[in-house]
Design an enzyme around this catalytic site. Structure first.
Site, mmCIF file in Angstrom:
data_model
loop_
_atom_site.group_PDB
_atom_site.id
_atom_site.type_symbol
_atom_site.label_atom_id
_atom_site.label_comp_id
_atom_site.label_asym_id
_atom_site.label_seq_id
_atom_site.Cartn_x
_atom_site.Cartn_y
_atom_site.Cartn_z
ATOM 1 N N LYS A 36 0.817 -1.228 0.000
ATOM 2 C CA LYS A 36 0.000 0.000 0.000
ATOM 3 C C LYS A 36 0.845 1.269 0.000
ATOM 4 O O LYS A 36 0.435 2.282 -0.546
ATOM 5 C CB LYS A 36 -0.951 -0.007 1.197
ATOM 6 C CG LYS A 36 -0.247 0.062 2.538
ATOM 7 C CD LYS A 36 -1.196 -0.195 3.698
ATOM 8 C CE LYS A 36 -0.446 -0.083 5.005
ATOM 9 N NZ LYS A 36 -1.083 -0.790 6.111
ATOM 10 N N ARG A 131 -6.555 -0.809 17.445
ATOM 11 C CA ARG A 131 -7.008 -0.534 16.092
ATOM 12 C C ARG A 131 -8.048 -1.604 15.796
ATOM 13 O O ARG A 131 -9.005 -1.725 16.547
ATOM 14 C CB ARG A 131 -5.847 -0.470 15.085
ATOM 15 C CG ARG A 131 -6.239 0.329 13.837
ATOM 16 C CD ARG A 131 -5.134 0.485 12.812
ATOM 17 N NE ARG A 131 -4.943 -0.712 12.006
ATOM 18 C CZ ARG A 131 -4.130 -0.764 10.960
ATOM 19 N NH1 ARG A 131 -3.412 0.290 10.614
ATOM 20 N NH2 ARG A 131 -4.007 -1.878 10.267
HETATM 21 C C1 LIG Z 1 -0.088 -1.593 6.532
HETATM 22 C C2 LIG Z 1 -0.362 -2.871 7.202
HETATM 23 C C3 LIG Z 1 0.681 -3.790 7.398
HETATM 24 C C4 LIG Z 1 2.116 -3.517 6.991
HETATM 25 O O1 LIG Z 1 2.701 -2.607 7.845
HETATM 26 P P1 LIG Z 1 4.239 -2.176 7.719
HETATM 27 O O2 LIG Z 1 4.484 -1.383 8.924
HETATM 28 O O3 LIG Z 1 4.371 -1.418 6.458
HETATM 29 O O4 LIG Z 1 5.030 -3.446 7.706
HETATM 30 C C5 LIG Z 1 0.362 -4.989 8.003
HETATM 31 N N1 LIG Z 1 -0.888 -5.271 8.398
HETATM 32 C C6 LIG Z 1 -1.912 -4.411 8.228
HETATM 33 C C7 LIG Z 1 -3.266 -4.792 8.689
HETATM 34 C C8 LIG Z 1 -1.679 -3.188 7.624
HETATM 35 O O5 LIG Z 1 -2.698 -2.337 7.462
#
Ligand SMILES: *Cc1c(COP(=O)(O)O)cnc(C)c1O
Length: 358
Positions: A36, A131
């Site tokens: 993302k 979250r």
């Molecule tokens: C963005 C996201 C990740 C990845 O996070 P990083 O810190 O970029 O490794 C993993 N799990 C969820 C649910 C996310 O939204």
């Protein structure tokens, strides 16, 4: 060449990705590459695919389309909890999704049934970061309700830490996740094979061999693209922190005082600043701003250049001590160090993405 642009060193990205895979495999973890932060950019996705990731995920449905096209054969996951209104697209674009609401799971179940397919669900457990996720006390109840959904395969449990609450992954919250899996398995009367323990904040535990043996998946973005873990933003040995370079053109270059003149209120973004009086300095304005990047996540490649601030479309620099005295029209370069900076750059249609090799 058009500016601003972000230059991507695909060779460095590939090495980072390979390092992540090797480290994960050493600890018997099948990682999911999270795209993302680069909006699932086709060239970057293809690089990750070539390196050997078998699982990829993104938070946006549109980005899953890019993943499907550019990483054929890979298991695709939707990270952000599905919206009920998008259930048909979710089951058609994603093989698995992260979930915490039974009503949404029912919508996915019925959408999957209509397509004659099964959809994989990872049940998110909130182990304290506040979250997403089912509260541990409610796992048994949702397990019973899930047992009735014939088109949902509960493929795993997952959790996400260090995102909202900044809670650090550790033995206790990992144990909470494992115990939730036990409860879910009992309620379902089936094995729940995957334990997806978190994101780049789990890297230190992974490297140190401190993750429980049952953990077999991590969802990793930041560590791959920026080469750092995400609790203390510690640089990882053997990885590149300079995969991305932002380049922008100087559109004003003038000697000005370092203190604003006149009565002061808030800036364009509602903030107030303190200024240090360094006398008159050579200042440059580069043609990029907060609309495209978070300046706090940028590091000038020339250590003699200092970022003073930014408005939507102007980045203000002190170039008095620049190693090579700049002239109007010069291009200044910045290493992209921050997650938000990278996110905004790739989201911005006004920033060209340039692929480079060594
Ligand atoms: C963005 C996201 C990740 C990845 O996070 P990083 O810190 O970029 O490794 C993993 N799990 C969820 C649910 C996310 O939204």
């Amino acid at each position: 060449m058009n500016y601003p642009s972000v230059e991507v060193r695909l060779d460095k990205l590939e090495q980072n990705a390979a390092h992540v895979l090797t480290t994960c495999y050493r600890h018997e973890i099948e990682p999911t590459a999270v795209t993302k932060v680069v909006s699932a950019h086709p060239d970057l996705v293809r690089t990750l695919h070539r390196t050997g990731f078998k699982s990829m995920a993104d938070s946006r449905l549109g980005n899953l389309r890019s993943l499907r096209e550019n990483a054929p054969g890979v298991q695709l996951g939707l990270l952000r909890l599905p919206a009920i209104s998008r259930a048909p697209e979710v089951v058609s674009l994603a093989d698995v999704s992260l979930n915490s609401e039974i009503e949404t799971l029912r919508a996915l179940d019925s959408a999957a049934g209509q397509r004659g397919i099964n959809h994989g669900a990872v049940i998110m457990i909130d182990v304290g970061d506040l979250r997403e996720g089912v509260w541990p006390d409610d796992v048994e109840a949702i397990g019973g309700q899930l047992a009735e959904l014939s088109n949902i395969d509960v493929v795993g449990v997952g959790t996400n830490l260090a995102c909202y609450g900044g809670v650090i992954p550790g033995r206790e919250n990992m144990d909470e996740l494992l115990s939730a899996r036990g409860i879910l398995e009992a309620a379902l009367g089936r094995r729940v094979p995957m334990v997806s323990a978190g994101n780049s904040a789990n890297w230190t535990m992974l490297e140190g061999g401190e993750l429980p043996a049952e953990v077999n998946n991590l969802r990793l973005g930041e560590v791959i693209f920026l080469g750092n873990e995400s609790v203390y933003r510690r640089r990882i040995e053997g990885m590149y922190g300079d995969v991305f370079t932002l380049k922008a053109e100087i559109i004003e270059l003038k000697v000005k005082p370092s203190m604003p003149i006149g009565e002061r209120g808030q800036d364009a973004f509602g903030k107030s600043h303190d200024f240090e009086d360094k006398g008159e300095r050579l200042r440059a304005i580069a043609a990029v701003g907060r609309a495209d990047v978070e300046p706090e996540g940028l590091e000038p490649c020339d250590p003699g250049i200092e970022i003073l601030g930014a408005s939507s479309d102007h980045l203000i620099l002190d170039v008095e001590d620049a190693e090579e005295g700049p002239v109007l029209g010069d291009i200044v370069s910045f290493t992209v160090r921050g997650y938000s900076a990278l996110l905004y750059l790739f989201m911005s249609p006004y920033v060209d993405k340039i692929m480079a090799q060594g």
